[in-house]
Design an enzyme around this catalytic site. Sequence first.
Site, PDB file in Angstrom:
ATOM      1  N   THR A  25      14.098  16.972  -5.860  1.00 16.72           N
ATOM      2  CA  THR A  25      13.273  18.214  -5.417  1.00 16.72           C
ATOM      3  C   THR A  25      12.144  18.497  -6.149  1.00 16.72           C
ATOM      4  O   THR A  25      11.290  19.185  -5.540  1.00 16.72           O
ATOM      5  CB  THR A  25      14.065  19.251  -5.524  1.00 16.72           C
ATOM      6  OG1 THR A  25      14.378  19.801  -6.672  1.00 16.72           O
ATOM      7  CG2 THR A  25      15.545  19.259  -4.529  1.00 16.72           C
ATOM      8  N   CYS A  62      14.651  24.559 -13.241  1.00 15.86           N
ATOM      9  CA  CYS A  62      15.240  25.994 -13.010  1.00 15.86           C
ATOM     10  C   CYS A  62      16.013  26.445 -14.216  1.00 15.86           C
ATOM     11  O   CYS A  62      16.097  25.902 -15.275  1.00 15.86           O
ATOM     12  CB  CYS A  62      16.610  25.750 -12.010  1.00 15.86           C
ATOM     13  SG  CYS A  62      16.124  25.366 -10.350  1.00 15.86           S
ATOM     14  N   CYS A  77      20.882  29.219 -12.315  1.00 10.37           N
ATOM     15  CA  CYS A  77      20.073  29.380 -10.876  1.00 10.37           C
ATOM     16  C   CYS A  77      21.390  29.296  -9.907  1.00 10.37           C
ATOM     17  O   CYS A  77      22.232  28.383 -10.013  1.00 10.37           O
ATOM     18  CB  CYS A  77      19.261  28.093 -10.923  1.00 10.37           C
ATOM     19  SG  CYS A  77      18.485  28.183  -9.012  1.00 10.37           S
ATOM     20  N   CYS A 129      15.170  31.277  -8.623  1.00  4.15           N
ATOM     21  CA  CYS A 129      15.448  31.795 -10.151  1.00  4.15           C
ATOM     22  C   CYS A 129      14.589  32.142 -11.232  1.00  4.15           C
ATOM     23  O   CYS A 129      14.773  32.547 -12.146  1.00  4.15           O
ATOM     24  CB  CYS A 129      16.403  30.754 -10.676  1.00  4.15           C
ATOM     25  SG  CYS A 129      15.763  29.443 -11.336  1.00  4.15           S
ATOM     26  N   ASP A 133      21.090  50.187 -49.628  1.00  2.00           N
ATOM     27  CA  ASP A 133      20.743  51.128 -48.743  1.00  2.00           C
ATOM     28  C   ASP A 133      22.003  52.153 -48.531  1.00  2.00           C
ATOM     29  O   ASP A 133      23.042  51.657 -48.636  1.00  2.00           O
ATOM     30  CB  ASP A 133      20.763  50.613 -47.222  1.00  2.00           C
ATOM     31  CG  ASP A 133      20.433  51.460 -46.172  1.00  2.00           C
ATOM     32  OD1 ASP A 133      19.240  51.866 -46.237  1.00  2.00           O
ATOM     33  OD2 ASP A 133      21.221  52.013 -45.549  1.00  2.00           O
TER      34      ASP A 133
END
Length: 491
Positions: A28, A32, A36, A66, A448
């Site tokens: 494609t 992604c 996705c 996405c 502390d």
Amino acid sequence: MDDDSRYEAIRSRDERFDGVFFTAVLTTGIYCRPSCPATTPKRVNVRFYPSAAAAQAAGFRACRRCRPDTVPGSPEWNARGDAVGRAMRAIADGVVDREGVAGLADRLGYSARQVQRQLTAELGAGPIALARAQRAHTARVLLQTTDLPITEVAFAAGFASVRQFNDTIRTAYDRTPSALRASERGAAAARGGPAGDVPLRLAHRGPYDARAIFDFLALRAIAGIEEVSGAPGARTYRRTLDLPHGSGIVEVDESPGQAGARWLPCRVHLTDLRDLTTAVQRARRLFDLDADPYAVAERLAADPALGALARARPGLRSPGAAEPEELAVRAVLGQQITVASARTLAGTLVAAYGKPLPAPSGGLTHLFPEPATLAEAPLTELGMPEARRATIRTLGAALADGALTLAPGADRDAAEQALLALRGIGPWTAGYVRMRALGDPDVFLPGDAGVRHGLARIGADRDAAERWRPWRSYAVHHLWAGEPSPTDRED
């Protein structure tokens, strides 16, 4: 992770790995995020990349479903203190856009060739490609959330020319800028108001204890530069920002407005839109949005002493700082006094030496005083002993002349040593600055008072902290979160 385990992550659509790696599909031409929702491609057609820039450089375009360019930042680069981690933090802050690769290399103490080689080896893309991918994302945000003319969007996003802008948008999104803007028309996304006002969604991974971080910031909000309004659960935090090209105001909401959302609503108001990337990154650091809560919980929740606290608050974050130099001054003001007293002193300092905004916005009236201003200030308004006032002046001078650097990409070890070399600054102050201003996830503050009380409450001693590496900063916040009231801090 190897590629087989990465493939298993995308098969299960595991959100934990969004931003950690990116997956690209040969058939494609799209890349992604791991989570996705699209149909999982065949293993043979999948390639993995460590950054969006690397996927784009390989010829893949961002998935429109996405939006992989909007994932949280990689927690690995934010945690690492080596050259690559420092470079990634600086690039995210816009250093390459403002100073070029030479400026980035100078900040890191390496040659431009070394920086290029190290980034390409680990991320599959050099500093220019990484900055270009970030500019493309900024441009998409401006195109889809403002009505700025496209030419102004190009330069506001940091592109040197409209042609470069057009080519990059086509490569990254397979659309022209006009088509990318048109695709959002009529959608539910909020659009900005006047030029310079940009609505955003600040993504995070995993559970997020928004109430705790808003409590933390509200308790320490300084009059004039910060304010928190609204009831718990629906509060809005606002603060001023001193940015490279002007001033700004960032607003972040406690509630995302929809159940299960993995983002915080944000609005950025800027005098110069070129500062958008820097402003967003500062907000992300302040709210610790790029953390990996799964990795933190895996270590801390299994501890025999701290485990109950960690399991009760799986999304607890370690707040950073929107203005690192401001945080250092606030740390000195907070030595050996209560949080409330330190906040009052800081408000007095802002009123006396802060730079007024061009126009007040609600309770926001000033920017925090610049280091050079504090270096020369008498500070008599603070009513503090001269030794403490001298420490603030010394700190201001060190920040102003570059002897101490706290900017994104700064060397944490070098910064801590530079702090300890200043008269009046001890281990607590240096550690607190390292934890918040420099975003170090592995700082412990044994001196502390709140930490000591917390250790006593869970029946542990300071040696137990060695089991909490590399997430000791988060352990400190778990110990603080159980305190019934603000305590004295010690240096």
